[in-house]
Design a protein around this motif. Structure first.
Motif, short mmCIF file in Angstrom:
data_model
loop_
_atom_site.label_atom_id
_atom_site.label_comp_id
_atom_site.label_asym_id
_atom_site.label_seq_id
_atom_site.Cartn_x
_atom_site.Cartn_y
_atom_site.Cartn_z
N ARG A 190 -36.92 -73.64 -47.92
CA ARG A 190 -38.34 -73.37 -48.12
C ARG A 190 -38.65 -72.83 -49.52
NH1 ARG A 190 -40.61 -69.66 -45.50
NH2 ARG A 190 -42.62 -70.68 -45.09
N SER A 191 -37.64 -72.79 -50.37
CA SER A 191 -37.81 -72.19 -51.69
C SER A 191 -38.49 -73.17 -52.64
CB SER A 191 -36.44 -71.79 -52.25
OG SER A 191 -35.64 -72.94 -52.46
N PRO A 192 -39.09 -72.66 -53.72
CA PRO A 192 -39.71 -73.55 -54.73
C PRO A 192 -38.73 -74.51 -55.36
CG PRO A 192 -40.48 -71.28 -54.98
CD PRO A 192 -39.37 -71.24 -53.99
N MET A 193 -37.46 -74.15 -55.43
CA MET A 193 -36.47 -75.04 -56.02
C MET A 193 -36.43 -76.38 -55.31
SD MET A 193 -32.34 -74.44 -56.24
CE MET A 193 -32.21 -74.53 -54.45
N LEU A 211 -38.99 -77.39 -52.89
CA LEU A 211 -40.31 -77.90 -52.52
C LEU A 211 -41.21 -78.23 -53.71
CD1 LEU A 211 -41.16 -75.57 -49.49
CD2 LEU A 211 -40.10 -77.83 -49.47
N ASP A 212 -41.04 -77.59 -54.84
CA ASP A 212 -41.94 -77.83 -55.98
C ASP A 212 -41.93 -79.29 -56.44
OD1 ASP A 212 -42.90 -75.31 -55.95
OD2 ASP A 212 -41.73 -74.57 -57.66
N ARG A 235 -44.15 -81.16 -54.05
CA ARG A 235 -45.58 -80.87 -54.20
C ARG A 235 -46.19 -81.72 -55.31
NH1 ARG A 235 -43.84 -75.32 -53.36
NH2 ARG A 235 -44.57 -74.57 -51.32
N ARG A 236 -45.50 -81.81 -56.39
CA ARG A 236 -46.01 -82.63 -57.49
C ARG A 236 -46.06 -84.11 -57.11
NH1 ARG A 236 -42.73 -78.85 -60.35
NH2 ARG A 236 -40.98 -80.32 -60.31
N GLY A 252 -46.18 -75.57 -47.98
CA GLY A 252 -46.11 -74.11 -47.98
C GLY A 252 -46.01 -73.53 -46.59
#
Length: 752
Positions: free
Chosen positions: A103-106, A108-109, A112-113, A123
């Motif tokens: 679930r970390s930005p590493m 998921l980011d 998202r883009r 999120g």
């Protein structure tokens, strides 16, 4: 006499709140609790229905198998063992850390883009463990198409993440193995050199084999030693036989076969001796012993035997020396073998240490080489470590809000809000509302209830009321000219006068039936605090009883703040304080009330410096006894000071037949009457019961309509004007009056 006393039956104030008090507060304000709870519950459930209809929430999910249920080593063979585990840098799966990583930005980011607006759903991604080694990933949102797209991308991203993590671990493992292999090879070579040097130094291949050979050799020495001991024993016995002469020539020949060497000379002598003995044996059969022949043979045998014995002893001694030499040599050999054997344990220990270290080093080296080959093969395969058990799918039925859960929450919120509103209302309005509530809370008999009458509104503050005004207004009801008996209609004015008269008649009736074995004569009326209408109730009770033909004496015992003389328009120069300070007869202070032939009053008199001392004196007891025994009165009422804050009432009521506590509705904190009763009970004063006094406007009593319908007010001597039309409402419109009336009725209903 019927009375109520004792601290066990009188409730006292407890510190703080308890569940019982909270429940009682909710019961008292149950209508408010029901109203607020219903509104809150309906609003909450209505909100749930709105969200369910216009903005439902859908959910989709997929499941991942993150561990191999058949081979938990994730490709690691048995040959790799601990080395492979270390090289993979992996322990048991830490699911909380794994969930946070997924679930970390590493992770998921980038998605998202890629997804754009639908990426906002990531999120709220929920990752949970549903079984051993199985993860469930779910997304929620209002658009199923966006959820499906996000789930497809998320599942692919997680599988790629697993591959990347596996490749990274394999690369790091190979790097670790490449770094460790030269070190392990050097360790193996070093230990092999130590083992070769050890063998050269001690001239042996294996200390254990050498120790076994020495043990076998030592065991052979034991057999040889036993043989030498046996031979030495036989030689010693043979020598003893030769010395004693008990061993014959043939016996010596036989014994000499066991280790004694017989020379040629000794053999010839032995042969000659045997020949002489044979001749001597033959000669004995022919010659006598004293013949020359016998004597010659006997002398020859003795000479040969002596020479032979000397030779035999010499041979035996030589054999014994040889035996001793062999035993000494054997002992030396044994000592040498033992010394070599004692060195073997230390050598074995050193040898085993080197051998064990070498074996471990060789195994580690073998494992490292095997693991490196395995890693190289797995890196070349690039297999996916995780498996998609169930593909991404979105449930067509909304998952939120749930109607059953929403209803449960609405009911719960309604209960909490209703109970909270009831408790807050009760805390901020902590007064008694109804007579029954006073009776139930204080657990004492309710002797009567004084209804609220507008005529008595504010008399304590203004001091305007005198008893003749009440009579004057009663007489003027027919013309509606009374200035104080105000009401919306003349009928309401009639009811006000009738209501107060009937209330005090009922109170007097309760007092009469309260006593079963002795007539109540001296009765005190008190309250918890000032301003509850105690003095006014005393005056009206005395007036009503006198109108019923009973002889009444009203004594104003409140010498701190007397009110009776003001209500009756009497002089207060001579009164109770004068009787207690001077030795005058009580009749000197007795004042008849003008217009009432059965009503007398003893005012409080001038205010003394210390009323408590006067009330506690024996003179007060004697005064009450004298008045009671005079027989001039049917009822003696005492207007006593308030209970709380002063000891006057407690001192006075010890000499009375009973005490009544007045409790004002909507006026006094409900804890104060409890404190007053606790204080009265502690003194042992007889408590007769309670009177409630409505000091604020009440709802229209249902008895008012009944009284007017059946003409009770008219039968009591009052003209019935219930049907007279209401006068003009003045400046206030009728609609506003109606609204105001309904608002007050609603508030009364809520508080009731």
């Amino acid at each position: 006499m019927s009375q109520v006393s004792g601290s066990d039956e009188t409730p006292t104030e407890s510190e703080g709140l308890n569940l019982g008090e909270l429940w009682q507060a909710v019961r008292r304000r149950r209508r408010l609790a029901l109203l607020v709870g219903t509104v809150v519950a309906a609003s909450a459930f209505g909100s749930t229905l709105w969200e369910r209809t216009f903005s439902p929430i859908y959910q989709g999910s997929f499941q991942l198998l993150i561990s191999d249920p058949i081979s938990t080593g994730d490709g690691a063979g048995a040959e790799g063992g601990t080395v492979e585990t270390l090289a993979r840098n992996r322990t048991s799966i830490d699911f909380p850390s794994l969930v946070e990583t997924l679930r970390s930005p590493m992770v998921l980011d980038p998605l998202r883009r890629q997804l754009g607006p639908a990426g906002g759903l990531l999120g709220a991604a929920q990752v949970s463990q549903v079984a051993e080694g199985v993860l469930s990933v779910s997304l929620s949102g209002s658009k199923p198409s966006e959820i499906q797209a996000a789930l497809d991308s998320l599942s692919a991203a997680y599988l790629n993440f697993a591959i990347d993590q596996r490749q990274r671990q394999l690369n790091e493992g190979l790097k670790f193995l490449d770094e460790q292999e030269p070190k392990l090879q050097f360790t193996v070579n070093q230990l092999q050199g130590q083992l070769a040097a050890f063998r050269r130094r001690y001239n042996l291949l294996d200390p254990e084999i050498e120790a076994g050979a020495l043990k076998t050799e030592s065991s052979g020495f034991d057999g040889v030693e036993r043989e030498l001991d046996a031979e030495r024993s036989r030689l010693e016995k043979l020598r003893q036989g030769v010395v004693a002469g008990t061993l014959t020539s043939s016996g010596f020949s036989t014994a000499s076969d066991s280790g004694v060497t017989v020379t040629q000379a000794n053999g010839d002598l032995l042969a000659q001796l045997q020949g002489v003995e044979e001749q001597l044996s033959l000669a004995r059969s022919t010659y006598r012993s004293d013949t020359p022949r016998m004597q010659s043979l006997t002398a020859l045998r003795a000479r040969l035997a002596g020479q032979l014995r000397s030779n035999q002893l010499e041979a035996i001694d030589t054999a014994l020396k040889l035996n001793a030499a062999r035993a000494s040599t054997l002992a030396g050999q044994r000592r040498q073998v033992d010394r070599r054997f004692l060195k073997q344990p230390a050598l074995i220990k050193d040898y085993e240490q080197i051998q064990q270290r070498l074996t471990v080093a060789q195994q580690n080296l073998t494992n490292f080489l095997t693991t490196r080959s395995t890693f190289q093969l797995e890196r070349a395969q690039k297999s996916v470590p995780w498996t998609l058990l169930s593909p991404p799918a979105v449930d067509g039925n909304p998952v939120a809000p749930k109607l059953r859960q929403g209803l449960t929450k609405a009911i719960l919120f309604g209960l909490i809000a209703g109970m909270g509103a009831a408790i807050l209302r009760d805390r901020f309005d902590h007064v008694f509302r109804r007579s029954g509530e006073v009776r139930d809370q204080l657990k004492l008999p309710l002797l009567g209830h004084i209804p609220h009458l507008p005529f008595f509104q504010g008399v304590a503050e203004t001091g305007r009321f005198q008893v003749e005004e009440l009579d004057r207004d009663s007489a003027s009801l027919g013309s509606m000219a009374g200035p104080y008996l105000t009401g919306s209609t003349p009928g309401a004015q009639v009811y006000q006068r009738f209501a107060y008269k009937e209330a005090f008649r009922n109170l007097y009736t309760s007092l009469r039936f309260l006593s079963t074995d002795q007539k109540l004569l001296t009765v005190g009326l008190t309250s918890s605090t000032p301003g509850e209408g105690k003095s006014l109730v005393n005056v009206l009770l005395a007036k009503t009883v006198s109108e019923m033909g009973q002889r009444v004496l009203l004594i104003d015992a409140d010498m701190r703040k007397p009110q009776v003389h003001l209500r009756l328009g009497l002089n207060n120069l001579l009164g109770l304080s004068s009787l207690l300070t001077e030795d005058d007869h009580w009749g000197k202070a007795l004042v008849p009330v003008p217009g009432y032939e059965n009503w007398w009053v003893i005012p409080a008199g001038r205010r003394p410096p210390d009323p408590t001392r006067l009330l506690s004196a024996d003179r007060m007891k004697e005064l009450i006894r004298d008045i009671s025994q005079s027989g001039q009165f049917d009822l003696i009422l005492f207007d006593t000071p308030p209970v709380l804050g002063m000891a006057d009432t407690a001192l006075l009521t010890q000499h009375l037949d009973g005490l009544i506590l007045l409790v004002s509705l909507d006026g006094v904190d409900r804890n104060l009457p409890k404190e007053a009763l606790a204080r009265i009970s502690a003194t042992g004063a007889p408590l007769l019961g309670l009177i409630t006094n409505a000091i604020k406007e009440e709802e229209t009593s249902p008895n008012e309509t009944l009284y007017q319908r059946y003409g009770y007010a008219e039968a009591d001597g009052e003209p019935d004007h219930a049907q007279i039309p209401a006068s003009s409402a003045g400046w206030m419109p009728s609609q506003l009056l109606t609204l105001r009336k309904r608002g007050k009725a609603l508030l009364h209903w809520i508080d009731g």
